[in-house]
Design a protein around this motif. Structure first.
Motif, PDB file in Angstrom:
ATOM      1  N   ARG A   1      -2.615 -13.404   4.848  1.00  0.00           N
ATOM      2  CA  ARG A   1      -1.722 -13.412   5.279  1.00  0.00           C
ATOM      3  C   ARG A   1      -1.538 -11.933   5.268  1.00  0.00           C
ATOM      4  NH1 ARG A   1       4.487 -14.493   3.969  1.00  0.00           N
ATOM      5  NH2 ARG A   1       3.162 -14.414   1.850  1.00  0.00           N
TER       6      ARG A   1
ATOM      7  N   VAL B   1       1.262  -8.606   4.779  1.00  0.00           N
ATOM      8  CA  VAL B   1       2.293  -8.604   5.192  1.00  0.00           C
ATOM      9  C   VAL B   1       2.812  -6.867   4.485  1.00  0.00           C
ATOM     10  CG1 VAL B   1       5.078  -9.438   2.903  1.00  0.00           C
ATOM     11  CG2 VAL B   1       2.484 -10.757   3.110  1.00  0.00           C
TER      12      VAL B   1
ATOM     13  N   SER C   1       4.519  -5.119   3.409  1.00  0.00           N
ATOM     14  CA  SER C   1       5.577  -4.792   2.267  1.00  0.00           C
ATOM     15  C   SER C   1       3.873  -4.881   1.073  1.00  0.00           C
ATOM     16  CB  SER C   1       6.767  -5.778   1.646  1.00  0.00           C
ATOM     17  OG  SER C   1       6.517  -7.056   1.920  1.00  0.00           O
ATOM     18  N   GLU C   2       4.316  -5.876   1.619  1.00  0.00           N
ATOM     19  CA  GLU C   2       2.277  -6.544   0.456  1.00  0.00           C
ATOM     20  C   GLU C   2       1.425  -4.921   0.405  1.00  0.00           C
ATOM     21  OE1 GLU C   2       0.916 -10.362  -0.092  1.00  0.00           O
ATOM     22  OE2 GLU C   2       2.890 -11.135  -0.368  1.00  0.00           O
ATOM     23  N   ILE C   3       1.015  -4.772   1.426  1.00  0.00           N
ATOM     24  CA  ILE C   3       0.389  -3.999   1.148  1.00  0.00           C
ATOM     25  C   ILE C   3       0.667  -2.394   0.871  1.00  0.00           C
ATOM     26  CG2 ILE C   3      -0.985  -2.636   3.062  1.00  0.00           C
ATOM     27  CD1 ILE C   3      -0.975  -4.660   5.426  1.00  0.00           C
TER      28      ILE C   3
ATOM     29  N   GLN D   1       2.342  -1.990  -1.244  1.00  0.00           N
ATOM     30  CA  GLN D   1       2.454  -1.833  -3.277  1.00  0.00           C
ATOM     31  C   GLN D   1       1.052  -2.465  -3.367  1.00  0.00           C
ATOM     32  OE1 GLN D   1       4.795  -4.811  -3.991  1.00  0.00           O
ATOM     33  NE2 GLN D   1       7.119  -4.766  -2.813  1.00  0.00           N
ATOM     34  N   THR D   2      -0.420  -1.743  -3.177  1.00  0.00           N
ATOM     35  CA  THR D   2      -1.292  -2.130  -3.656  1.00  0.00           C
ATOM     36  C   THR D   2      -1.929  -1.343  -4.187  1.00  0.00           C
ATOM     37  OG1 THR D   2      -2.280  -1.458  -1.221  1.00  0.00           O
ATOM     38  CG2 THR D   2      -1.552  -4.125  -1.439  1.00  0.00           C
ATOM     39  N   ASP D   3      -2.431  -0.760  -5.125  1.00  0.00           N
ATOM     40  CA  ASP D   3      -3.582   0.366  -5.599  1.00  0.00           C
ATOM     41  C   ASP D   3      -4.052   1.304  -4.566  1.00  0.00           C
ATOM     42  OD1 ASP D   3      -5.187  -1.510  -6.017  1.00  0.00           O
ATOM     43  OD2 ASP D   3      -5.389  -1.530  -7.964  1.00  0.00           O
TER      44      ASP D   3
ATOM     45  N   ASN E   1     -10.569  -6.711  -0.263  1.00  0.00           N
ATOM     46  CA  ASN E   1      -9.409  -6.919   0.858  1.00  0.00           C
ATOM     47  C   ASN E   1     -10.455  -5.636   1.542  1.00  0.00           C
ATOM     48  OD1 ASN E   1      -7.689  -8.741   0.588  1.00  0.00           O
ATOM     49  ND2 ASN E   1      -6.317  -7.423  -1.331  1.00  0.00           N
TER      50      ASN E   1
ATOM     51  N   THR F   1      -6.038  -0.120   7.393  1.00  0.00           N
ATOM     52  CA  THR F   1      -4.980   0.711   6.988  1.00  0.00           C
ATOM     53  C   THR F   1      -5.717   2.175   7.208  1.00  0.00           C
ATOM     54  OG1 THR F   1      -4.915  -0.811   5.445  1.00  0.00           O
ATOM     55  CG2 THR F   1      -3.988   1.203   5.637  1.00  0.00           C
TER      56      THR F   1
END
Length: 283
Positions: free
Chosen positions: A50, A52, A54-56, A58-60, A171, A178
């Protein structure tokens, strides 16, 4: 090795598509922008989870992906300037010689194996890069705008090293998408500026060729990352094989499909490339 083979074939296909750009008078910048959007969409389509935003964020790896998107566009332009001011041979040698950066990084940072046979293979690979890249009609002018090939060398090496270092194991499609999304956004800005400053118009032919470029461009990175994630695979070995195989295969395709001239130096470079691949692979 199937992932590496697909990556090599995809990267070589990029060379073929760019050749077709010139043959069919495709606007390079327009094709490049379509290419990045295509690669970006392909990455998101291949991602099974999924999405999201906002989650992308926040990834390192998000910041690294953004920086790589900038580098993709910047180094492309540096490559073009290097070819114009220093010659195609210099641009080719500088970009391909950059393989030494991820190779050294893998040996030093990842503590990968190093032995006499592997070192000899890497040295032969660098010699092969030079001999295969230099064309008879190419004038090598290192003294003119010397900073350009240096930036191209460092930038290309940093891109390869960073992609390997920051890519998440689970990922890869999202990470790649990205990077391409950022490159696409910057490309659109450059394209709008170019259209505003000149009388050039959008050419429809740029779309199908840009899509074709985007497909092979995405595959070249996606499968390279998958190859790097295979157990017991060393990045120093894989990057050497990848770069040299692409160079040798591209040169041979140039001879067969586009009737390009290949000098004795080029043939010696191809032979050394094959020897270096064997040495590094069997080390």
């Amino acid at each position: 090795m199937i992932y590496l083979l697909i990556s090599i074939l995809s990267s070589t296909a990029i060379f073929v598509v760019f050749k077709l750009f010139k043959k069919y008078e495709v606007n390079t910048l327009q094709g490049i922008v379509v290419n990045y959007f295509t690669a970006f969409l392909l990455g998101f389509l291949l991602y099974k989870g999924r999405i999201v935003p906002s989650e992308i964020i926040q990834t390192d790896w998000f910041i690294a992906a953004i920086m790589l998107g900038f580098l993709f566009i910047a180094i492309f332009n540096v490559m073009a300037l290097t070819a114009q001011k220093n010659g195609l041979s210099v641009a080719s040698v500088a970009s391909k010689m950059s393989v030494i950066i991820p190779v050294v990084f893998g040996i030093v940072v990842f503590k990968e194996s190093v032995g006499t046979q592997k070192i000899l293979g890497i040295i032969l690979a660098l010699v092969a890069v030079y001999l295969t890249s230099v064309k008879q009609k190419g004038n090598i002018v290192l003294t003119q705008s010397i900073y350009l090939p240096v930036i191209l060398f460092l930038g290309s090496g940093i891109i390869d090293t960073s992609i390997n270092y920051f890519a998440p194991d689970d990922n890869i499609p999202l990470f790649s998408a990205t990077i391409f999304a950022m490159a696409a956004l910057i490309g659109v800005i450059l394209l709008l500026v170019s259209l505003a400053q000149s009388k050039n118009k959008l050419k429809l032919i740029s779309i199908p060729f840009g899509i074709a470029l985007g497909l092979v461009n995405y595959c070249s990175i996606h499968f390279l990352l998958l190859a790097l994630r295979v157990e017991n695979t060393e990045s120093s070995t894989l990057f050497t094989i990848n770069h040299i195989a692409i160079l040798a295969l591209s040169t041979l395709i140039g001879l067969v499909l586009f009737k390009e001239d290949i000098s004795k130096k080029n043939w010696i470079g191809i032979i050394l490339a094959l020897i270096s691949i064997a040495l590094v692979t069997l080390a």
